[in-house]
Design a protein around this motif. Structure first.
Motif, PDB file in Angstrom:
ATOM      1  N   LYS A 255       1.530   7.145  -6.495  1.00 12.12           N
ATOM      2  CA  LYS A 255       0.298   8.090  -6.734  1.00 12.12           C
ATOM      3  C   LYS A 255       0.795   9.516  -6.269  1.00 12.12           C
ATOM      4  O   LYS A 255       0.434  10.475  -6.823  1.00 12.12           O
TER       5      LYS A 255
ATOM      6  N   THR B  49      -3.746  11.945   1.211  1.00 10.96           N
ATOM      7  CA  THR B  49      -2.295  12.419   1.643  1.00 10.96           C
ATOM      8  C   THR B  49      -2.073  11.882   3.116  1.00 10.96           C
ATOM      9  O   THR B  49      -0.969  11.447   3.485  1.00 10.96           O
TER      10      THR B  49
ATOM     11  N   ASP C   4       0.641   4.219  -2.668  1.00 12.04           N
ATOM     12  CA  ASP C   4       0.444   5.412  -2.301  1.00 12.04           C
ATOM     13  C   ASP C   4       1.773   6.370  -2.696  1.00 12.04           C
ATOM     14  O   ASP C   4       1.426   7.603  -3.157  1.00 12.04           O
TER      15      ASP C   4
ATOM     16  N   LEU D 112      -2.645  11.121  -5.864  1.00 11.90           N
ATOM     17  CA  LEU D 112      -3.030  10.819  -4.258  1.00 11.90           C
ATOM     18  C   LEU D 112      -3.896  12.108  -3.691  1.00 11.90           C
ATOM     19  O   LEU D 112      -3.403  12.906  -3.618  1.00 11.90           O
TER      20      LEU D 112
ATOM     21  N   GLU E 149       0.920  -1.198  -0.069  1.00 13.36           N
ATOM     22  CA  GLU E 149      -0.115  -0.008  -0.078  1.00 13.36           C
ATOM     23  C   GLU E 149       0.767   1.194  -0.142  1.00 13.36           C
ATOM     24  O   GLU E 149       0.576   2.369  -0.553  1.00 13.36           O
TER      25      GLU E 149
ATOM     26  N   LYS F  79      -2.997   8.824   4.296  1.00 13.22           N
ATOM     27  CA  LYS F  79      -2.763   7.579   4.542  1.00 13.22           C
ATOM     28  C   LYS F  79      -1.234   7.112   4.501  1.00 13.22           C
ATOM     29  O   LYS F  79      -0.825   6.260   5.190  1.00 13.22           O
TER      30      LYS F  79
END
Length: 72
Positions: free
Chosen positions: A34, A43, A31, A40, A27, A45
């Motif tokens: 991205k 952000t 991320d 993304l 992940e 995350k």
């Protein structure tokens, strides 16, 4: 909230923790890709995943130091 999450992690076996760690790493990679391409929107995350990795590694370390290689 973190205490409930830590209790849940401490109840898992080391192999399950390693599997969830691998999932979070994937992940994180996606991320970050991205984020670099500007795709993304969430952000936050990135920070959440980084903290989750630290929690899991801490629990794994606790289990190894306790001599509980198989978990639980």
């Amino acid at each position: 909230m973190a205490n409930k999450e830590l209790d849940k992690l401490r109840g898992m076996s080391v192999s399950d923790l390693n599997k969830s760690l691998e999932t979070i790493y994937k992940e994180q990679f996606e991320d970050n890709l991205k984020l670099k391409t500007g795709q993304l929107n969430e952000t936050h995350k990135i920070r959440i995943n980084r903290k989750q990795v630290a929690r899991i590694k801490t629990v794994i370390s606790e289990k190894h130091n306790a001599g509980d290689e198989n978990g639980k």
